[in-house]
Structures are given as C-alpha cells and as structure tokens.
Design an enzyme around this catalytic site. Structure first.
Site: not given
Length: 319
Positions: A102, A133
């Site tokens: 963004e 992860e």
C-alpha cells in the site's frame, strides 16, 4: 494411518517441547467461559467479538513510546536511502506484505523501498505455507537476496514472538548486516523482542478462538504497522499536514484525489489547480508549490529537490 513404529512430528521430543512452549503463550490460552460460544445466538457472538476487539487499541496505546522510538530509527535510515523490510509467516507475513504493497500508491515510494517478505514466498499470500515458518535459514536467504545494508530496517512480525522465520530474519539482519531491527509480537518476554533492537510486545490477551491469532493479534499488528509506515512517511516529508501530497495520479480516481489535495492545500479554483498540475506533470507537491509560491515548474522542482522532498521546507525557501 501411521504404523505403530512411525513417529509423526508431534510424537518427537521436539514436538512435545513445542506443545509445552505454546501452552505458556497468552495468545494460545484456552478460555473456558467461551467453551459454549457456538450455542449462542449470532448477535451475541458478534457482541462478544466486538467487546474483545475494543481491547486492542488500549493494548497498542501502552506501547506507543516503543513504537515512536522504532519509527524514528526507521525514518532516520530511510532518509539516507535505506529500505523498510517486513518479515513474517502466515497471517503476520500477509499483514506485512499488505502494508508494504500500500505504500507505493499512497506515498509514491520507489520500487523496493518498502518490502514485504512472507515465509514461503508470494504463493503463501493465498495458499497456506505454514511449514516455511519453521526455517530461520529461509529468512536469512530471503534477506540475503535483498542485499541488505546498515541503512535498512527489518521488522519481524509474529504474534507468538517465537516464529523461527521472523526471529531468524531479525537476528540475521542485525548480526550479518548491522541493519536496524524491530520485533513486533503479542506475547510478553518473546524471543523476537529479545533479538531486536526495538522490541514491541502488544499483549492483547487470549484470542476469542483459541490460538487464532488472525483475530486480536492480527488487528493489533495491523494497527502498529499502520503507524510504522504512515508516521515514517510523514517524517520523510511525504505528507503536508494530513494530506497525501506524494500520491501519484495513475488513474482517474487518483487524478481526482490529486486535484482535491491541491485544492485543499491552496484554496485555488479548479482551473488554477488543473493548470498547476499540468505544468507539474501531475506531481501534487510541485503543483502546490507553484500555486502558493508563484514559481514556475522548474523552480518548484529545484526547490523540492533541495529540500529532499519536504514541501514545508521548499515553501519556506521560496519565501
């Protein structure tokens, strides 16, 4: 089914240790008072969730001094040409990628200036790659590919504060490159905070659904990431007051927004705003400077370059 002699990962000593570790985390705590929540009317469930969410902002407020210190460090480095890099797995990684993605349309950041890394790569944004992860080595490799420098800042994100990818990213960035590091988690005494220059632990309490850290923890992380990116960009001169003066008019909606921003900043009529935007090649800051300082486009560009893009400084220099 596994054979009697087959050991699944949870059967291993390491699996047992992990279960014991998770049992100590606030974000994994079971709440017996919610054990029958599935039997409640929908409206009551919504009310309960809303009440839980209302606790998040207060938890973030308790960490504002830590957040501000981290932002100042990030902004200082980015002003020297450094980058902001988010690193996380699962929901935390997706939130980092979202915040990074963004920044270009909102603040006209350069390609690669704000980067979101998620364990498992871009495919993990839409398809779970939760196994990734567990790899500190993968985090190190992802950071090495960016060719970090001491002017970069790496923000590791993990609700538990123990995720190997996030902890590994912060540890590697700090030790190998001397980059500024921030550890954002939702549990106290986390390994992630301990590994970072700036540890930010926003403790929101047990989740509405046991261990579902996309809920309160995810909301808390989003709020903090909003602050990190937004305030950093304010410090870099990408706003004028609360106006997004570095927005780039790449479509009709953004052109209309650019026009409105110039109008709000200057009070000029529509025709004047359009002429200034045209002369400035659509650059909002330049258009504002052209109008308020009554200078031509090349002069506006020179003043802003000298002021490192800070509109207020350019206006002061123009007299």
């Amino acid at each position: 089914m596994p054979s009697p002699t087959t050991r699944t990962p949870d059967d291993t000593p390491a699996g047992g240790a992990l279960r014991a570790q998770l049992a100590t985390l606030t974000t994994e705590t079971f709440r017996p008072e919610l054990a029958d929540v599935d039997l409640l009317p929908t409206l009551e469930i919504a009310r309960l969730m809303n009440a839980e969410d209302s606790l998040v902002a207060a938890a973030v407020a308790e960490r504002l001094p830590l957040i501000a210190a981290a932002v100042d460090g990030i902004a200082e480095r980015m002003a020297r040409g450094g980058r902001l890099v988010y690193a996380g797995a699962g929901t935390a990684g997706r939130l980092g990628v979202l915040d990074a993605s963004e920044c270009p349309p909102t603040f006209n950041t350069a390609p690669g200036q704000v980067v979101g890394l998620i364990a498992g790569g871009p495919a993990a944004m839409s398809s779970a790659a939760e196994g990734a992860e567990d790899s500190r080595e993968l985090a190190a490799a992802d950071l090495d590919a960016l060719r970090l420098t001491p002017d970069d800042a790496v923000v590791g994100i993990s609700a538990s504060g123990r995720t190997p990818y996030a902890v590994g990213a912060v540890a590697h960035a700090r030790k190998q490159y001397g980059a500024l590091t921030v550890g954002l988690s939702c549990n106290a005494g986390s390994a992630l905070a301990a590994a970072a220059d700036h540890g930010i632990e926003v403790v929101v309490g047990p989740e509405f659904l046991t261990g579902s850290t996309r809920l309160k923890s995810g909301t808390a992380q989003k709020l903090v990431l909003n602050m990190i990116s937004t305030i950093t960009m304010i410090r870099l001169g990408k706003t004028y007051g609360n106006l997004m003066v570095d927005v780039r008019a790449s479509n009709e909606k953004l052109h209309a927004r650019s026009h409105r921003i110039v109008s709000l900043a200057t009070g000029a009529d529509d025709a004047t705003v359009e002429r200034a935007l045209g002369a400035a090649g659509g650059e909002v800051k330049n258009a504002i400077l052209i109008i308020l300082s009554d200078v031509d486009a090349p002069t506006a560009d020179r003043l802003l370059t000298t002021a490192d893009g800070h509109l207020r400084e350019a206006l002061a220099a123009a007299g």
